[in-house]
Motif scaffolding. Sequence first.
Motif, short mmCIF file in Angstrom:
data_model
loop_
_atom_site.label_atom_id
_atom_site.label_comp_id
_atom_site.label_asym_id
_atom_site.label_seq_id
_atom_site.Cartn_x
_atom_site.Cartn_y
_atom_site.Cartn_z
N PHE A 1 0.83 -1.19 0.00
CA PHE A 1 0.00 0.00 0.00
C PHE A 1 0.88 1.26 0.00
O PHE A 1 0.62 2.20 -0.74
CB PHE A 1 -0.93 -0.02 1.21
CG PHE A 1 -1.97 1.07 1.18
CD1 PHE A 1 -2.94 1.09 0.19
CD2 PHE A 1 -1.97 2.08 2.13
CE1 PHE A 1 -3.89 2.09 0.15
CE2 PHE A 1 -2.92 3.09 2.09
CZ PHE A 1 -3.88 3.10 1.10
N ARG B 1 2.22 2.08 -3.22
CA ARG B 1 1.11 2.40 -4.13
C ARG B 1 0.91 1.30 -5.19
O ARG B 1 0.64 1.58 -6.34
CB ARG B 1 1.32 3.75 -4.80
CG ARG B 1 1.23 4.87 -3.79
CD ARG B 1 1.49 6.19 -4.41
NE ARG B 1 1.54 7.23 -3.37
CZ ARG B 1 1.87 8.47 -3.60
NH1 ARG B 1 2.18 8.85 -4.82
NH2 ARG B 1 1.90 9.35 -2.64
N ARG B 2 1.09 0.07 -4.74
CA ARG B 2 0.85 -1.04 -5.65
C ARG B 2 -0.51 -1.68 -5.36
O ARG B 2 -0.87 -2.67 -5.96
CB ARG B 2 1.93 -2.10 -5.49
CG ARG B 2 3.30 -1.64 -5.94
CD ARG B 2 4.30 -2.76 -5.73
NE ARG B 2 5.65 -2.32 -5.96
CZ ARG B 2 6.72 -3.06 -5.73
NH1 ARG B 2 6.58 -4.28 -5.31
NH2 ARG B 2 7.93 -2.60 -5.95
N LEU B 3 -1.18 -1.15 -4.36
CA LEU B 3 -2.45 -1.72 -3.94
C LEU B 3 -3.44 -0.58 -3.74
O LEU B 3 -3.10 0.42 -3.11
CB LEU B 3 -2.20 -2.43 -2.58
CG LEU B 3 -3.18 -3.48 -2.11
CD1 LEU B 3 -3.25 -4.63 -3.09
CD2 LEU B 3 -2.75 -3.99 -0.74
N ASP B 4 -4.65 -0.75 -4.31
CA ASP B 4 -5.62 0.34 -4.14
C ASP B 4 -6.32 0.22 -2.78
O ASP B 4 -6.20 -0.79 -2.09
CB ASP B 4 -6.62 0.39 -5.29
CG ASP B 4 -7.46 -0.86 -5.40
OD1 ASP B 4 -7.62 -1.54 -4.38
OD2 ASP B 4 -7.93 -1.17 -6.50
N ARG B 5 -7.03 1.25 -2.41
CA ARG B 5 -7.63 1.34 -1.09
C ARG B 5 -8.60 0.18 -0.82
O ARG B 5 -8.57 -0.45 0.23
CB ARG B 5 -8.33 2.71 -0.97
CG ARG B 5 -9.20 2.93 0.24
CD ARG B 5 -8.49 2.82 1.56
NE ARG B 5 -7.55 3.91 1.83
CZ ARG B 5 -6.84 3.98 2.95
NH1 ARG B 5 -6.96 3.05 3.89
NH2 ARG B 5 -6.01 4.97 3.14
N THR B 6 -9.45 -0.12 -1.83
CA THR B 6 -10.46 -1.18 -1.63
C THR B 6 -9.78 -2.53 -1.40
O THR B 6 -10.11 -3.26 -0.46
CB THR B 6 -11.40 -1.26 -2.87
OG1 THR B 6 -11.72 0.06 -3.26
CG2 THR B 6 -12.64 -2.06 -2.59
N TYR C 1 -6.85 -3.09 -0.40
CA TYR C 1 -6.14 -3.05 0.88
C TYR C 1 -7.08 -3.35 2.03
O TYR C 1 -6.79 -4.17 2.90
CB TYR C 1 -5.49 -1.67 1.04
CG TYR C 1 -4.93 -1.40 2.41
CD1 TYR C 1 -3.71 -1.95 2.79
CD2 TYR C 1 -5.61 -0.61 3.32
CE1 TYR C 1 -3.20 -1.72 4.06
CE2 TYR C 1 -5.11 -0.36 4.58
CZ TYR C 1 -3.90 -0.91 4.95
OH TYR C 1 -3.40 -0.69 6.19
#
Lengths: 440, 306
Positions: A390, A393-398, A400
């Motif tokens: 996260f 920034r390789r994972l989006d909020r949802t 995550y």
Amino acid sequence: MAWSRKSAMFGSLAIALYLLGLTLRNHQLVTVAVVLLSFLTWAALRASHADVAASGRRMEERTEEEAGVSLSRLSAMRKLSSARVFEDGEVDVTLRIQNHSPLSKVLEVRDSLPEVMRIKKGANYILMELGPRRETLIEYTVECPLRGFYTIGPVCIRIQDSFGLFHKEKELHVYDDFLVFPKTEDLKDAFVKSKVPKIFTGAVNIRQPGPGSEFYNLREYIAGDPMKAINWAATARSGGKMMVNERERDAVSDIILILDSRAVSETGPVSRNSLVYGTRAAASLASFFLSRRDSVGLVVYGDEVLSVDRDTGKKQLYVILTKLAGAMARGETPLQVVTNRILPHINKGSPIIILSCLEDDSTIVNAVRDLRARHFDTTILSPSSLEFEFDARRLDRTGYEVLKTERDILISELRGLGAFVMDWEPDMLLATALSGARGF
Amino acid sequence: MAKKGVSSDTSHLYDGKVVRAAAPSRKKLAAKMTSSQELPDDAIPEVHIPSFVESLFGGPLVPKMKFLPADKMVQTLQMLSGAVMILLGVLTWIVTPVSGTVWFAAADLIGAEFLGLGIHLLILLVALGCGFWGIFSRDSRFLLASYVLFILISLRFASSKVTFEWVEFDDGLIQKVLLVTYAVLLVMYIELTNGVVRFSMLDTSIRTGEVYVMNVKKVLNKYHISLVVTPLIAAGVAAITLMFKDIIADFVGLFSEISATRLEESVELESVYGVALGTMIVFLIVAVVFAANVPGRIQKIRENAD
């Protein structure tokens, strides 16, 4: 003969102008082409590459002598200040280049370094004029930010004409290996204690009161204490309260560190992932427990299960650190395979510290249940790869949030089994994470 | 033995009791190896992949196009490049008449010859402008544009005649000397401007600590010597090929006067194909030298000389 792009441009331009000159019957273009060709030819002659061109043999068939007369009489030696350093440590490299030829040479020398190394002082890339039968020393310092086994070398030497049209390279196969241990953190307190200490001849102390030889503390007399334990001087000072000496138990604690080095543990950036954190934590814990004279064993599992037998002392620390330095993220061995294999060999009740991201392993719950069923004091330190991903920034909020919920459920389940579990966030110090795990 | 349900440790014994504990001495030894837990920001090295233009100018040196202010060496090269470019501009104007060019033909078709001349002059001026900008801002893209324009302007159908439209020279030798000078200046212009970029890269790399240079003066001296010697040799070879007809006639004249006269009067040898023949022969000799590994052998002798 190695052509640079510049010489290739000159060559193709010369041919193009020559052909255009003949087509357009233009003296001017032909003359420019001839000058360009002469320029190239002279540079090639000066760079003495004709030997290779004339041999008619392929590159791989070249002998050392054919690889370049001009480079054949150069040699290199390297010296490292240390063969073992901790992460962020520095290694001083001294490279000695010798020219045995009676001719002076303009050389480009590059000492090949592993990609992750950073040059702190000096340079590993040198352009120099080395006189006839002279030698020179090149000194530089590298900083080693990541653990692992590394090799410095080979030494690449390049000789080229003044215009940079042709060059000849040679690798001097001078290699030096060194080891970068994971860095350790200062752990101030003993968080983990064995409930079932192992007693043997010549044992060292464990921080628990009990029968032993070394003084541990003073306490008030309790009925049943032996008379010889009474500290009469302290009793006199305490105003009537009977004080007794307590001694430390002569024993050692067996501590088993289990490091997850499966392929999934490397999820995240190179320098911030579960394996990096895990190795650092394992190194810190091993260093701490060994300095406390406990017995520490290590199990690293990835594509296979590698173990370091329990032992004490500084030598053991370096054995463990070496193993940790070489831990590679590979394979997908489940934790239960590890626990099934090691449980028969561990003293009942020994503290077990598992360093794992807890991902992609359906046997974790069963493995921990087995450990707890056998009364092993189980601590799980889990660097969260979700946070690394996260943050990078390789994972989006949802994604995550969903994964985080799943992870929290798993951690709750493990805690329910009686294991101390810490969801170790990237910015948290190991000591804090351990405190959290142990409920301090 | 501990009772069932009671902790096996002795902590319950201390409830309500005064305990004065001395810290175990080995606590001082505990976990002495310390270091920061912070991760290095730049643990992953940045890899710079050079673009085509960068690698074209950089050669095998470190390709980097963001330079620090020019040092003395680079400034000297810039001045030299500027001077060579002006000379080249003047010579290009002299040796490259507008007749035979595409733009002249096009302008002639629409009956506006002055337009052809204007385009010719414009190309030359733009080539000079790009060159100046490229040299002093050390921008290789402008330098490339300048090279292309200098070559473009000389692309003309010339019917094997050496004609200077702006200046009249009756002497063929002066014409050939001017032609060779023009060609050498063009190549030197390319090399010098390339040197500006190359040495700027090197200078920047030295000053940022990427490259360390030992005996800078000796390294630069070798480059300076090459800048003088190489054009002279290239000019010599070009002169030989251009004057091949005279050389071959003199050589044949040693054996037969009549054949020599015929060769001297040969229209084919005078034309561009004569030059091509000369080039072929000169480079055949060079090829034989390479095939016999003469440079390698010489080098070997020099290396082994004690």
